[in-house]
Design a protein around this motif. Sequence first.
Motif, short mmCIF file in Angstrom:
data_model
loop_
_atom_site.label_atom_id
_atom_site.label_comp_id
_atom_site.label_asym_id
_atom_site.label_seq_id
_atom_site.Cartn_x
_atom_site.Cartn_y
_atom_site.Cartn_z
N UNK A 1 -4.90 7.26 1.25
CA UNK A 1 -4.99 5.94 0.62
C UNK A 1 -6.46 5.57 0.51
N UNK A 2 -6.91 5.33 -0.71
CA UNK A 2 -8.32 5.06 -0.95
C UNK A 2 -8.45 4.27 -2.26
N UNK B 1 -4.42 -11.25 5.06
CA UNK B 1 -5.17 -11.60 3.85
C UNK B 1 -6.66 -11.32 4.01
N UNK B 2 -7.17 -11.54 5.24
CA UNK B 2 -8.61 -11.41 5.48
C UNK B 2 -8.99 -10.08 6.13
N UNK B 3 -8.02 -9.25 6.39
CA UNK B 3 -8.33 -7.97 7.02
C UNK B 3 -7.40 -6.89 6.48
N UNK B 4 -7.90 -6.18 5.49
CA UNK B 4 -7.10 -5.17 4.81
C UNK B 4 -7.46 -3.76 5.28
N UNK B 5 -6.54 -2.84 5.06
CA UNK B 5 -6.83 -1.41 5.24
C UNK B 5 -7.57 -0.94 3.99
N UNK B 6 -8.75 -0.37 4.18
CA UNK B 6 -9.51 0.07 3.01
C UNK B 6 -9.37 1.58 2.77
N UNK B 7 -8.82 2.29 3.77
CA UNK B 7 -8.63 3.72 3.57
C UNK B 7 -7.81 4.34 4.69
N UNK B 8 -7.10 5.40 4.35
CA UNK B 8 -6.29 6.15 5.33
C UNK B 8 -6.42 7.64 5.00
N UNK B 9 -6.63 8.44 6.03
CA UNK B 9 -6.62 9.89 5.80
C UNK B 9 -5.93 10.61 6.95
N UNK B 10 -5.33 11.76 6.63
CA UNK B 10 -4.67 12.58 7.63
C UNK B 10 -5.57 13.74 8.02
N UNK B 11 -5.53 14.11 9.28
CA UNK B 11 -6.34 15.22 9.75
C UNK B 11 -5.54 16.07 10.73
N UNK C 1 0.83 -1.19 0.00
CA UNK C 1 0.00 0.00 0.00
C UNK C 1 0.87 1.25 0.00
N UNK C 2 0.34 2.34 -0.57
CA UNK C 2 1.10 3.57 -0.71
C UNK C 2 0.27 4.75 -0.20
N UNK C 3 0.68 5.32 0.92
CA UNK C 3 0.00 6.51 1.44
C UNK C 3 0.77 7.78 1.12
N UNK C 4 2.01 7.61 0.65
CA UNK C 4 2.87 8.77 0.45
C UNK C 4 3.71 9.08 1.67
N UNK C 5 3.49 8.30 2.75
CA UNK C 5 4.28 8.46 3.98
C UNK C 5 4.89 7.09 4.30
N UNK C 6 6.17 6.95 4.07
CA UNK C 6 6.83 5.64 4.17
C UNK C 6 6.67 5.01 5.55
N UNK C 7 6.71 5.82 6.59
CA UNK C 7 6.56 5.29 7.96
C UNK C 7 5.23 4.57 8.11
N UNK C 8 4.17 5.14 7.58
CA UNK C 8 2.84 4.52 7.65
C UNK C 8 2.76 3.27 6.78
N UNK C 9 3.30 3.36 5.57
CA UNK C 9 3.24 2.23 4.65
C UNK C 9 3.88 0.99 5.26
N UNK C 10 5.03 1.17 5.87
CA UNK C 10 5.75 0.06 6.45
C UNK C 10 4.97 -0.56 7.61
N UNK C 11 4.45 0.27 8.46
CA UNK C 11 3.71 -0.18 9.65
C UNK C 11 2.40 -0.88 9.28
#
Length: 256
Positions: free
Chosen positions: A132-133, A18-28, A1-11
């Motif tokens: 990420x969306x 496989x059965x539980x994915x991240x479906x979205x990430x947003x910064x606030x 996955x690619x959020x544009x923030x490497x620290x988040x992507x790695x974590x």
Amino acid sequence: MKTGIEVLDKYLSELQTKNNKVIGVYGQGSYFTKQKDEFSDIDVIVVWQSSYPSYRQRIIVAKEIGYKTHDFKDLPYVQKGLDAFEVNEIYNLGHIKSSDFFKFDKDIANLGDYYEEQLMRLEGFLSGKILYDPKGKLDKYRNKIKITPRVKKVLRSQIGEWLEEDLKLLKKATVRAGSAYYLRILTEIITYLSILTELEKGKFPGSIKWYETRKNGELVDLLNDLEKKLEKRTTSQKILTISRQLGFKPSTKIEA
């Protein structure tokens, strides 16, 4: 996955299964809304396909990849998990399952003790940055959220009732000796007025701590006038002195 923030992507890549994915990430928050200052953290919300990983799982992963961990916890009463870790900067992550996230707009019709949290969630999402969306679900939901006449009516009714009760108490506190009780009531009233003012404009209210820097109007003028009279630095220094005399000092702990 690619959020544009490497620290988040790695974590987050390590946390996904496989059965539980991240479906979205947003910064606030201030980091993503051009209000950043020396105290700003990187505040991010992670929306999970089903249940988010437990705080035990999250802290293990963060430590394994070398992040400095501060505070990890799950808060069922606000339906999310929280992380605070450090990689050059402080990251504050909120984890929420999709079934809870996509009903934010419905929850505000039933305000509870955490009404500010409910309202700030929506404002944070609407004013934040989608990182990420992959299926466009967050973007679609963002376009759906509106201040409808029904929402406005419900919020005005409930918050207005609380405001009127505090206005009654303010009248008493104004003529009674002492300032502590007056300040407490005043703080509540300012919070209610900031919410109602934004609702009148058809907007969801954000955090009160940024209110004066983002808004304008009579309430902002009042708050700016108060700030000039408060002498914050002098008052804070005296509070710190009294606290130290009692054996207390500012915490250095970083909380999620």
